[in-house]
Design a protein around this motif. Sequence first.
Motif, PDB file in Angstrom:
ATOM      1  N   THR A 196       5.010  -1.744  -3.841  1.00  0.00           N
ATOM      2  CA  THR A 196       5.637  -2.980  -3.350  1.00  0.00           C
ATOM      3  C   THR A 196       6.956  -2.723  -2.630  1.00  0.00           C
ATOM      4  O   THR A 196       7.202  -3.247  -1.535  1.00  0.00           O
ATOM      5  CB  THR A 196       5.863  -3.963  -4.515  1.00  0.00           C
ATOM      6  OG1 THR A 196       4.586  -4.400  -5.013  1.00  0.00           O
ATOM      7  CG2 THR A 196       6.650  -5.190  -4.055  1.00  0.00           C
TER       8      THR A 196
ATOM      9  N   LEU B 146       5.913 -10.565   4.165  1.00  0.00           N
ATOM     10  CA  LEU B 146       5.380 -10.321   2.825  1.00  0.00           C
ATOM     11  C   LEU B 146       6.497 -10.502   1.797  1.00  0.00           C
ATOM     12  O   LEU B 146       7.664 -10.275   2.083  1.00  0.00           O
ATOM     13  CB  LEU B 146       4.808  -8.909   2.709  1.00  0.00           C
ATOM     14  CG  LEU B 146       3.491  -8.631   3.414  1.00  0.00           C
ATOM     15  CD1 LEU B 146       3.049  -7.193   3.156  1.00  0.00           C
ATOM     16  CD2 LEU B 146       2.408  -9.602   2.972  1.00  0.00           C
TER      17      LEU B 146
ATOM     18  N   ILE C  58       2.205  -9.725  -2.089  1.00  0.00           N
ATOM     19  CA  ILE C  58       1.576  -8.429  -2.341  1.00  0.00           C
ATOM     20  C   ILE C  58       0.753  -8.484  -3.622  1.00  0.00           C
ATOM     21  O   ILE C  58      -0.355  -7.945  -3.692  1.00  0.00           O
ATOM     22  CB  ILE C  58       2.640  -7.313  -2.406  1.00  0.00           C
ATOM     23  CG1 ILE C  58       3.276  -7.137  -1.024  1.00  0.00           C
ATOM     24  CG2 ILE C  58       2.027  -6.001  -2.889  1.00  0.00           C
ATOM     25  CD1 ILE C  58       4.461  -6.187  -0.995  1.00  0.00           C
TER      26      ILE C  58
ATOM     27  N   ASN D 213      -2.033  -9.029   5.190  1.00  0.00           N
ATOM     28  CA  ASN D 213      -3.004  -9.131   4.100  1.00  0.00           C
ATOM     29  C   ASN D 213      -4.415  -8.765   4.548  1.00  0.00           C
ATOM     30  O   ASN D 213      -5.249  -8.352   3.733  1.00  0.00           O
ATOM     31  CB  ASN D 213      -3.006 -10.548   3.515  1.00  0.00           C
ATOM     32  CG  ASN D 213      -3.452 -11.587   4.517  1.00  0.00           C
ATOM     33  OD1 ASN D 213      -2.766 -11.842   5.514  1.00  0.00           O
ATOM     34  ND2 ASN D 213      -4.604 -12.195   4.280  1.00  0.00           N
TER      35      ASN D 213
ATOM     36  N   ILE E  75       0.673  -0.194   3.695  1.00  0.00           N
ATOM     37  CA  ILE E  75      -0.409  -0.683   2.834  1.00  0.00           C
ATOM     38  C   ILE E  75      -1.538   0.346   2.761  1.00  0.00           C
ATOM     39  O   ILE E  75      -2.031   0.677   1.674  1.00  0.00           O
ATOM     40  CB  ILE E  75      -0.935  -2.038   3.355  1.00  0.00           C
ATOM     41  CG1 ILE E  75       0.117  -3.128   3.158  1.00  0.00           C
ATOM     42  CG2 ILE E  75      -2.242  -2.428   2.657  1.00  0.00           C
ATOM     43  CD1 ILE E  75      -0.182  -4.416   3.893  1.00  0.00           C
TER      44      ILE E  75
END
Length: 387
Positions: free
Chosen positions: A41, A69, A74, A125, A156
């Motif tokens: 994160t 984000l 997350i 996402n 990510i």
Amino acid sequence: MATTIEIMKRAKAISSSLSLLDESRKNEILALMADALESATSNILSANAEDVERSKGVLSDVMIDRLILTGDRIKSMANGIRDVIKLPDPVGRIISSQTIPNGLKIEKVGVPLGVVAIIYESRPNVTSDAAALCFKSGNACVLKCGKEAHKTSMAIIGAIKDALSPFGFEDAVNILEDNTREAATELMHAVDYIDVLIPRGGAGLIRSCVENAKVPCIKTGTGICHIYVDKDADINKALNIIENAKTQRPSVCNACEVCIVHKDIASSFLPQLSELLRTKRESTGKIPVEFRVDTRAASIIDGTPASDSDFDTEFLDYILAIKVVDSLEEAIKHIAEHSTQHSESIVTENAESAELFLNAIDSTSVYWNASTRFTDGGEFGLGCEIG
């Protein structure tokens, strides 16, 4: 920096091994992917802050909201992966079976596609959603995100690859390091490496992929979503539904872009809608909704006169096109002519009218007394989604 062709070659090489993974092993790895995402994160948020800062003054505020984000977002992405674990494994599923007269048994069985390429815009996402769904279905993926979200998406994918690496599957999930249009064209033309291409984004992106791709292309839809307020609508219910569908997050594809109102209820409903979405929002420091009104709506409330293109535009902003109609049938006709077949809703207490609307509208999701914002993999209990 790895070239686009190098990344595609690695994805192609690993794809056959993925097809042999059993459900329990895939689910085990997906759980680790979700955990790795949450563990990363801090790193993801740092990358995202760079993307957001670089986009200020370039993207509108509502589009930046799509890019931003938070820790909670997350966590939601990680939970989306965990929801995918709960889905039945599509690989090996017997779709149909028959034995023909000579005794030969024929089965149609679900198998992976191979390598799935996904080109999408600035929604981080989508990166984890696509990775999870492709892995669950036994496919390798090659992702191409918008340049505005590139650092975030790289972070990510880095976290997800950390989970895949101990199993030797780090090449199952990939993102192009080159974020130019030329790289996107390479994906579209890579007939030796890409088995299917899925564009997810605005009309321009989708049209470009469909018209230029040499590989098979699955066309997803832009979101010109309609809500029809019938003459038998509960006004308070209609106000709440439209407020949610338009203002909760106007930058997403399931936000309402067009409100159609029956003439019998327009004079009482539209002033209240104006009070809710403009006057009240402005008085509380929120962005008011701009109305693009047809001639009949303009005789009831103030607004910008609707142009010919306003009923064919995915605004992705605090803008709502409004049209007054004589009948349910006229509303259905208008939607058929202008819809992108994403999500449409009728607000009415008349079950017969609702049934007609539900049966007549040819869209992916059709609602009765509900917001179009429900069109979402997570809301439907399906976890992540591609389009």
